[in-house]
Design a protein around this motif. Sequence first.
Motif, PDB file in Angstrom:
ATOM      1  N   ARG A 142      33.554  28.221  37.706  1.00  0.00           N
ATOM      2  CA  ARG A 142      33.429  28.372  39.160  1.00  0.00           C
ATOM      3  C   ARG A 142      32.390  27.414  39.731  1.00  0.00           C
ATOM      4  O   ARG A 142      32.388  27.120  40.930  1.00  0.00           O
ATOM      5  CB  ARG A 142      33.062  29.818  39.508  1.00  0.00           C
ATOM      6  N   ASN A 143      31.496  26.934  38.876  1.00  0.00           N
ATOM      7  CA  ASN A 143      30.415  26.059  39.323  1.00  0.00           C
ATOM      8  C   ASN A 143      30.528  24.650  38.751  1.00  0.00           C
ATOM      9  O   ASN A 143      29.528  23.944  38.618  1.00  0.00           O
ATOM     10  CB  ASN A 143      29.068  26.675  38.939  1.00  0.00           C
ATOM     11  N   VAL A 144      31.738  24.233  38.417  1.00  0.00           N
ATOM     12  CA  VAL A 144      31.980  22.887  37.895  1.00  0.00           C
ATOM     13  C   VAL A 144      32.612  22.028  38.978  1.00  0.00           C
ATOM     14  O   VAL A 144      33.576  22.443  39.625  1.00  0.00           O
ATOM     15  CB  VAL A 144      32.895  22.947  36.648  1.00  0.00           C
ATOM     16  N   SER A 145      32.071  20.851  39.195  1.00  0.00           N
ATOM     17  CA  SER A 145      32.569  19.965  40.253  1.00  0.00           C
ATOM     18  C   SER A 145      33.817  19.200  39.845  1.00  0.00           C
ATOM     19  O   SER A 145      34.678  18.909  40.680  1.00  0.00           O
ATOM     20  CB  SER A 145      31.472  18.966  40.653  1.00  0.00           C
ATOM     21  N   ALA A 146      33.922  18.848  38.573  1.00  0.00           N
ATOM     22  CA  ALA A 146      35.096  18.111  38.082  1.00  0.00           C
ATOM     23  C   ALA A 146      35.218  18.350  36.592  1.00  0.00           C
ATOM     24  O   ALA A 146      34.235  18.656  35.900  1.00  0.00           O
ATOM     25  CB  ALA A 146      34.972  16.620  38.380  1.00  0.00           C
ATOM     26  N   LEU A 147      36.458  18.218  36.113  1.00  0.00           N
ATOM     27  CA  LEU A 147      36.715  18.402  34.687  1.00  0.00           C
ATOM     28  C   LEU A 147      37.429  17.161  34.145  1.00  0.00           C
ATOM     29  O   LEU A 147      38.298  16.594  34.809  1.00  0.00           O
ATOM     30  CB  LEU A 147      37.568  19.646  34.452  1.00  0.00           C
ATOM     31  N   PRO A 156      47.205  21.036  32.611  1.00  0.00           N
ATOM     32  CA  PRO A 156      47.710  22.254  33.256  1.00  0.00           C
ATOM     33  C   PRO A 156      46.866  23.492  32.980  1.00  0.00           C
ATOM     34  O   PRO A 156      46.964  24.486  33.706  1.00  0.00           O
ATOM     35  CB  PRO A 156      49.120  22.409  32.665  1.00  0.00           C
ATOM     36  N   LEU A 157      46.047  23.449  31.946  1.00  0.00           N
ATOM     37  CA  LEU A 157      45.203  24.597  31.604  1.00  0.00           C
ATOM     38  C   LEU A 157      43.876  24.597  32.360  1.00  0.00           C
ATOM     39  O   LEU A 157      43.140  25.583  32.318  1.00  0.00           O
ATOM     40  CB  LEU A 157      44.908  24.602  30.099  1.00  0.00           C
ATOM     41  N   SER A 158      43.574  23.513  33.029  1.00  0.00           N
ATOM     42  CA  SER A 158      42.259  23.385  33.664  1.00  0.00           C
ATOM     43  C   SER A 158      42.088  24.360  34.817  1.00  0.00           C
ATOM     44  O   SER A 158      42.943  24.447  35.710  1.00  0.00           O
ATOM     45  CB  SER A 158      42.058  21.957  34.176  1.00  0.00           C
ATOM     46  N   PRO A 159      40.968  25.095  34.853  1.00  0.00           N
ATOM     47  CA  PRO A 159      40.681  25.994  35.977  1.00  0.00           C
ATOM     48  C   PRO A 159      39.957  25.282  37.115  1.00  0.00           C
ATOM     49  O   PRO A 159      39.547  25.924  38.083  1.00  0.00           O
ATOM     50  CB  PRO A 159      39.782  27.057  35.327  1.00  0.00           C
ATOM     51  N   VAL A 160      39.776  23.969  36.990  1.00  0.00           N
ATOM     52  CA  VAL A 160      39.037  23.185  37.985  1.00  0.00           C
ATOM     53  C   VAL A 160      40.019  22.307  38.759  1.00  0.00           C
ATOM     54  O   VAL A 160      40.826  21.584  38.148  1.00  0.00           O
ATOM     55  CB  VAL A 160      37.958  22.316  37.315  1.00  0.00           C
ATOM     56  N   LEU A 161      39.956  22.351  40.071  1.00  0.00           N
ATOM     57  CA  LEU A 161      40.893  21.595  40.903  1.00  0.00           C
ATOM     58  C   LEU A 161      40.774  20.096  40.655  1.00  0.00           C
ATOM     59  O   LEU A 161      41.783  19.395  40.525  1.00  0.00           O
ATOM     60  CB  LEU A 161      40.636  21.903  42.379  1.00  0.00           C
ATOM     61  N   GLU A 162      39.560  19.587  40.597  1.00  0.00           N
ATOM     62  CA  GLU A 162      39.321  18.157  40.379  1.00  0.00           C
ATOM     63  C   GLU A 162      39.327  17.893  38.869  1.00  0.00           C
ATOM     64  O   GLU A 162      38.306  17.989  38.202  1.00  0.00           O
ATOM     65  CB  GLU A 162      37.975  17.754  40.983  1.00  0.00           C
ATOM     66  N   SER A 163      40.498  17.561  38.325  1.00  0.00           N
ATOM     67  CA  SER A 163      40.642  17.377  36.874  1.00  0.00           C
ATOM     68  C   SER A 163      41.257  16.020  36.568  1.00  0.00           C
ATOM     69  O   SER A 163      42.158  15.558  37.289  1.00  0.00           O
ATOM     70  CB  SER A 163      41.504  18.485  36.270  1.00  0.00           C
ATOM     71  N   HIS A 164      40.798  15.407  35.471  1.00  0.00           N
ATOM     72  CA  HIS A 164      41.216  14.052  35.137  1.00  0.00           C
ATOM     73  C   HIS A 164      41.474  13.920  33.637  1.00  0.00           C
ATOM     74  O   HIS A 164      40.750  14.507  32.825  1.00  0.00           O
ATOM     75  CB  HIS A 164      40.132  13.044  35.536  1.00  0.00           C
ATOM     76  N   TYR A 165      42.462  13.105  33.300  1.00  0.00           N
ATOM     77  CA  TYR A 165      42.713  12.729  31.906  1.00  0.00           C
ATOM     78  C   TYR A 165      42.052  11.383  31.650  1.00  0.00           C
ATOM     79  O   TYR A 165      42.381  10.386  32.301  1.00  0.00           O
ATOM     80  CB  TYR A 165      44.209  12.646  31.632  1.00  0.00           C
ATOM     81  N   VAL A 166      41.104  11.352  30.723  1.00  0.00           N
ATOM     82  CA  VAL A 166      40.452  10.113  30.315  1.00  0.00           C
ATOM     83  C   VAL A 166      40.523  10.026  28.792  1.00  0.00           C
ATOM     84  O   VAL A 166      39.866  10.805  28.087  1.00  0.00           O
ATOM     85  CB  VAL A 166      38.973  10.057  30.768  1.00  0.00           C
ATOM     86  N   PRO A 167      41.323   9.099  28.246  1.00  0.00           N
ATOM     87  CA  PRO A 167      41.428   8.984  26.788  1.00  0.00           C
ATOM     88  C   PRO A 167      40.086   8.644  26.151  1.00  0.00           C
ATOM     89  O   PRO A 167      39.262   7.949  26.764  1.00  0.00           O
ATOM     90  CB  PRO A 167      42.431   7.838  26.586  1.00  0.00           C
ATOM     91  N   ASN A 168      39.873   9.137  24.946  1.00  0.00           N
ATOM     92  CA  ASN A 168      38.707   8.722  24.178  1.00  0.00           C
ATOM     93  C   ASN A 168      38.754   7.226  23.931  1.00  0.00           C
ATOM     94  O   ASN A 168      39.819   6.607  23.937  1.00  0.00           O
ATOM     95  CB  ASN A 168      38.676   9.448  22.830  1.00  0.00           C
ATOM     96  N   GLY A 169      37.596   6.656  23.669  1.00  0.00           N
ATOM     97  CA  GLY A 169      37.516   5.255  23.269  1.00  0.00           C
ATOM     98  C   GLY A 169      37.029   5.164  21.840  1.00  0.00           C
ATOM     99  O   GLY A 169      36.261   6.008  21.380  1.00  0.00           O
ATOM    100  N   MET A 170      37.495   4.151  21.116  1.00  0.00           N
ATOM    101  CA  MET A 170      37.065   3.970  19.738  1.00  0.00           C
ATOM    102  C   MET A 170      36.872   2.499  19.432  1.00  0.00           C
ATOM    103  O   MET A 170      37.489   1.627  20.050  1.00  0.00           O
ATOM    104  CB  MET A 170      38.098   4.552  18.756  1.00  0.00           C
ATOM    105  N   SER A 171      36.031   2.228  18.444  1.00  0.00           N
ATOM    106  CA  SER A 171      35.830   0.878  17.937  1.00  0.00           C
ATOM    107  C   SER A 171      36.628   0.701  16.651  1.00  0.00           C
ATOM    108  O   SER A 171      36.729   1.625  15.840  1.00  0.00           O
ATOM    109  CB  SER A 171      34.340   0.635  17.652  1.00  0.00           C
ATOM    110  N   SER A 172      37.196  -0.478  16.463  1.00  0.00           N
ATOM    111  CA  SER A 172      37.954  -0.767  15.233  1.00  0.00           C
ATOM    112  C   SER A 172      37.079  -1.378  14.146  1.00  0.00           C
ATOM    113  O   SER A 172      37.557  -1.645  13.037  1.00  0.00           O
ATOM    114  CB  SER A 172      39.119  -1.711  15.545  1.00  0.00           C
ATOM    115  N   GLU A 173      35.803  -1.580  14.435  1.00  0.00           N
ATOM    116  CA  GLU A 173      34.886  -2.146  13.446  1.00  0.00           C
ATOM    117  C   GLU A 173      34.816  -1.226  12.223  1.00  0.00           C
ATOM    118  O   GLU A 173      34.846  -0.006  12.347  1.00  0.00           O
ATOM    119  CB  GLU A 173      33.499  -2.299  14.068  1.00  0.00           C
TER     120      GLU A 173
END
Length: 354
Positions: A142-147, A156-173
């Motif tokens: 209830r007190n989260v600004s974005a997810l 679809p499971l997010s209880p937060v209206l402001e929700s975003h998909y951001v893929p993880n990043g990885m290094s190939s080193e």
Amino acid sequence: MKIAIVNQHIAHIIGGSELQCDYLALGLADRGHQITYFAPGRSGRESVERSYSVICVENTARSIISELLETRPDVVYWRYNKHHFREVAEALAATKIPMVFAASHINDLLPWAVKPVSGGVRSWPRQFVRKLRARWQHGGFRNVSALITLNRDLLPLSPVLESHYVPNGMSSESVPFFWPRPYVAWVANIKPAKRPEAFVEVTQALKEYGIDGLMVGHIQSGGYEWLEDPEQTPENFHYLGPRTPLEVNGLLAASRLHVHTCQPEGFGNVYIQAWMQGKPSISLEYDPCGYIVQEGIGDVCGGDVAKFGEQVVAWAINTEKSTIAGALAKDFANRTFSVDFMVRNVESILEKVI
């Protein structure tokens, strides 16, 4: 921006979310932001050499809140699951400091969900209490600004209206790895939800083909000490203990393929690591974002243990098939899981909530 990140730190524990938070903190610091990383579970202010500040705090809501309010960040990036989540979220809301919740596991978004523990019927009362606690903590949303979620299927499971998909990043080193025989690789911290015993069983099936099964990960739950005993495991099974991310990359690069037995979670970094090293994934059950099937970079067996064993063997002995799929996986990973892309996307979301 003055940004606070809350999670355990990669200097103390090697885990997927810890690695991602370190990438994020380094990237945001490089982009000129003031980063303070709060690492719960450590007493005293240990020295951690990074281009950003690391403050070790006691693993209590009171300690985390006290440190955050003393620092007065512009925004808090929370990637510590629901540990002390509601208490901290309410305290931040009372002082008008926005929180961005980063979901690393499907349980983060399920009100009653907790990870399984061993113990059978005797563990039921403890599990019930944990479920009640999880449900109470869930009220912190209830007190989260974005997810932010690392898996688009979780949106679809997010209880937060402001929700975003951001893929993880990885290094190939990677750090080069040598093993005298062909092998398949399993990588995860070892606990019931990861189902390491299923990999040991599959390793037995590979024995007649002269292929080994290498397991990497820290044993985090009791009852798995037998993995370290050669007399209790197939002779072609080898538990190598924990390894650094760069060492894991090297191990995956020299493998035939990546084998995954974990229950549905978020988006295991090991998938991305394997794909970046040009290796397909054979999964017992979980296909994050449906990428394995969608991109043709391995196989998913729907929880069917018999089929899983057959597919691991089939892919491990068919080097032409695994090489072709591995090339597709590498191209896909390089296009999708950039650390810089991840940092810039999170930066944009943090700026928006401020």
